[in-house]
Design a protein around this motif. Structure first.
Motif, PDB file in Angstrom:
ATOM      1  N   ALA A 198       0.845  -1.208   0.000  1.00  0.00           N
ATOM      2  CA  ALA A 198       0.000   0.000   0.000  1.00  0.00           C
ATOM      3  C   ALA A 198       0.880   1.257   0.000  1.00  0.00           C
ATOM      4  N   ILE A 199       1.963   1.216   0.793  1.00  0.00           N
ATOM      5  CA  ILE A 199       2.863   2.383   0.846  1.00  0.00           C
ATOM      6  C   ILE A 199       3.545   2.581  -0.513  1.00  0.00           C
ATOM      7  N   ALA A 200       3.980   1.472  -1.132  1.00  0.00           N
ATOM      8  CA  ALA A 200       4.641   1.567  -2.441  1.00  0.00           C
ATOM      9  C   ALA A 200       3.671   2.134  -3.483  1.00  0.00           C
ATOM     10  N   LEU A 201       2.407   1.723  -3.408  1.00  0.00           N
ATOM     11  CA  LEU A 201       1.409   2.273  -4.341  1.00  0.00           C
ATOM     12  C   LEU A 201       1.245   3.772  -4.114  1.00  0.00           C
ATOM     13  N   ALA A 202       1.176   4.159  -2.834  1.00  0.00           N
ATOM     14  CA  ALA A 202       1.025   5.588  -2.515  1.00  0.00           C
ATOM     15  C   ALA A 202       2.219   6.375  -3.044  1.00  0.00           C
ATOM     16  N   ARG A 203       3.406   5.803  -2.868  1.00  0.00           N
ATOM     17  CA  ARG A 203       4.617   6.509  -3.333  1.00  0.00           C
ATOM     18  C   ARG A 203       4.680   6.594  -4.855  1.00  0.00           C
ATOM     19  N   SER A 204       3.960   5.685  -5.531  1.00  0.00           N
ATOM     20  CA  SER A 204       3.980   5.724  -7.001  1.00  0.00           C
ATOM     21  C   SER A 204       2.855   6.604  -7.553  1.00  0.00           C
ATOM     22  N   GLY A 205       2.163   7.317  -6.657  1.00  0.00           N
ATOM     23  CA  GLY A 205       1.189   8.307  -7.121  1.00  0.00           C
ATOM     24  C   GLY A 205      -0.263   7.872  -7.064  1.00  0.00           C
ATOM     25  N   CYS A 245       2.438  11.786   0.230  1.00  0.00           N
ATOM     26  CA  CYS A 245       1.623  10.867  -0.567  1.00  0.00           C
ATOM     27  C   CYS A 245       0.135  11.120  -0.278  1.00  0.00           C
ATOM     28  N   ASP A 246      -0.689  10.752  -1.256  1.00  0.00           N
ATOM     29  CA  ASP A 246      -2.142  10.959  -1.107  1.00  0.00           C
ATOM     30  C   ASP A 246      -2.766   9.720  -0.448  1.00  0.00           C
ATOM     31  N   VAL A 247      -2.873   9.752   0.869  1.00  0.00           N
ATOM     32  CA  VAL A 247      -3.466   8.644   1.634  1.00  0.00           C
ATOM     33  C   VAL A 247      -4.670   9.216   2.366  1.00  0.00           C
ATOM     34  N   ARG A 248      -5.846   8.638   2.126  1.00  0.00           N
ATOM     35  CA  ARG A 248      -7.063   9.218   2.709  1.00  0.00           C
ATOM     36  C   ARG A 248      -7.794   8.211   3.596  1.00  0.00           C
ATOM     37  N   MET A 249      -8.269   8.719   4.718  1.00  0.00           N
ATOM     38  CA  MET A 249      -9.018   7.857   5.634  1.00  0.00           C
ATOM     39  C   MET A 249     -10.471   7.751   5.173  1.00  0.00           C
ATOM     40  N   VAL A 250     -10.991   6.522   5.157  1.00  0.00           N
ATOM     41  CA  VAL A 250     -12.399   6.326   4.802  1.00  0.00           C
ATOM     42  C   VAL A 250     -13.053   5.442   5.860  1.00  0.00           C
ATOM     43  N   TYR A 251     -14.389   5.472   5.891  1.00  0.00           N
ATOM     44  CA  TYR A 251     -15.112   4.637   6.841  1.00  0.00           C
ATOM     45  C   TYR A 251     -15.679   3.386   6.187  1.00  0.00           C
ATOM     46  N   SER A 252     -15.704   3.367   4.842  1.00  0.00           N
ATOM     47  CA  SER A 252     -16.258   2.202   4.136  1.00  0.00           C
ATOM     48  C   SER A 252     -15.755   2.218   2.697  1.00  0.00           C
ATOM     49  N   ILE A 253     -16.005   1.113   2.012  1.00  0.00           N
ATOM     50  CA  ILE A 253     -15.636   1.035   0.593  1.00  0.00           C
ATOM     51  C   ILE A 253     -16.424   2.072  -0.209  1.00  0.00           C
ATOM     52  N   ASP A 254     -17.630   2.398   0.235  1.00  0.00           N
ATOM     53  CA  ASP A 254     -18.445   3.370  -0.505  1.00  0.00           C
ATOM     54  C   ASP A 254     -17.788   4.749  -0.519  1.00  0.00           C
TER      55      ASP A 254
END
Ligand code: SF4
Length: 360
Positions: A66-73, A100-109
């Motif tokens: 997940a971190i590698a994906l975030a670092r790749s944009g 990196c663009d990492v966002r907190m969510v409460y659900s898949i929706d």
């Protein structure tokens, strides 16, 4: 007048014999710690904490991916407590601090909405948890998701892990998890009970837990082992058939890596071929392979003395140690600055021992 709780405590203590009862649910640990249940029942009865905290059992390699994906944009969307769990090279929170663009969510929706609002960006949802969370992710995929959306699947199935624990840990019986059982019902525990392990599906109030303990004691005393349901207000034998049908329409059972335990046969799920276009490890296979390769190299180079490697979560998750036995507990490792996953989440054993100051 004695309350029902007091009556149960008296009953448990009058009948106490050496007994190791394991729960496999972070919410059970929370109830046990919060209401100091270990302190009011006989020391002969050990309440062991198993691998029931979803973020704790999520393998470090998935966090690294997940971190590698975030670092790749890519935009990574995740539950808040998962963001704080350290992988080998930090956490998703650390990646966010790097920009990196990492966002907190409460659900898949929530994650799908972000994908719809940002059609030029690739959005990845970090899908973790047990049988309780997988059906809603399946439902979302069945409804349809945007092309720029994918899932990093890290779901786990509980009965195969319980099965393994009966082989590797000294345990006499289980408090089975109420939430998971609302989906799977009580039947999947039958093969384990038939091997001689009493199992009681238990709710989350202090009274529920005490009742579960007393019912396990009853079975042990009578020399029986079966699956009993002490949480009938939410759980039945069949579970939620519709939720499971949806889940297995989208996912298939597969072997899976559990942090601190290793690979457990048939204990995870993967997307079926028809849904593979939403599988982050397929879409971003190059990044995934590189993460696995880098982890292998760093494991070979490691001298085993980093904080990350000295964390005892592996022992905690399999009840081979208690949090207070970890040299970092309540010192170098705290909820504000966790070294390992068990100190992060409200469902983590170390977190609950820290919060409620348990020492035994
Ligand atoms: Fe790991 Fe911290 Fe728990 Fe020790 S106290 S086992 S370092 S999470």
């Amino acid at each position: 007048m004695e309350s029902i709780e007091q009556k149960l405590i008296s009953r448990i203590n009058e009948h106490a014999t050496p007994l190791r009862i394991m729960h496999v649910c972070g919410t059970h640990e929370r109830t046990i710690s919060k209401y100091a249940i270990r302190d009011v029942i006989s020391e002969d009865i050990q309440l062991l904490s198993g691998p029931g905290c979803p973020v704790c059992v999520t393998p470090a390699e998935d966090i690294d991916f997940a971190i590698a994906l975030a670092r790749s944009g890519k935009v990574i969307t995740s539950f808040g407590d998962m963001m704080r769990v350290p992988g080998t090279l930090g956490s998703l929170f650390d990646a966010r601090s790097e920009g990196c663009d990492v966002r907190m969510v409460y659900s898949i929706d929530d994650a799908i909405r972000i994908a719809e609002d940002n059609p030029t960006q690739e959005i990845v949802f970090f899908g973790i948890g047990f049988e309780t969370t997988a059906p809603s992710n399946a439902a979302a995929l069945l409804r349809g998701v945007p092309e720029n959306f994918s899932i990093l699947i890290s779901h786990k199935l509980m009965p195969p892990a319980m099965e393994i624990l009966t082989q590797d840990t000294i345990v006499d019986g289980f408090l089975a998890p109420g939430h998971v059982s609302t989906i799977i019902g009580t039947e999947p525990y039958e093969p384990i009970s038939k091997k001689g392990f009493p199992i009681v599906v238990t709710g989350f109030e202090a009274l529920d837990v005490l009742l579960g303990i007393a019912m396990i004691q009853n079975q042990i005393e009578s020399g029986s082992s079966s699956v009993e349901n002490a949480y009938p207000r939410a759980v039945n034998a069949e579970g939620n058939i519709k939720a499971r049908e949806m889940m297995y329409q989208v996912f298939k059972q597969t072997d899976s890596e559990w942090r601190g335990i290793g690979i457990i046969e048939n204990s995870g799920i993967a997307l079926r071929t028809e849904f593979e276009q939403f599988d982050a490890s397929n879409i971003h296979a190059e990044i995934y392979e590189k993460v696995l390769h880098d982890r292998k190299v760093s494991e070979n180079d490691s001298d085993g003395t980093s904080l990350y490697e000295e964390c005892m979560c592996a022992e905690i998750l399999t009840a081979r140690a208690q949090p207070s036995q970890c040299p970092f507990f309540a010192g170098r490792c705290s909820p504000e600055d966790p070294v390992g996953p068990c100190m992060v989440s409200l469902e983590g054993t170390c977190y609950n021992w820290y919060k409620y100051r348990h020492t035994k």
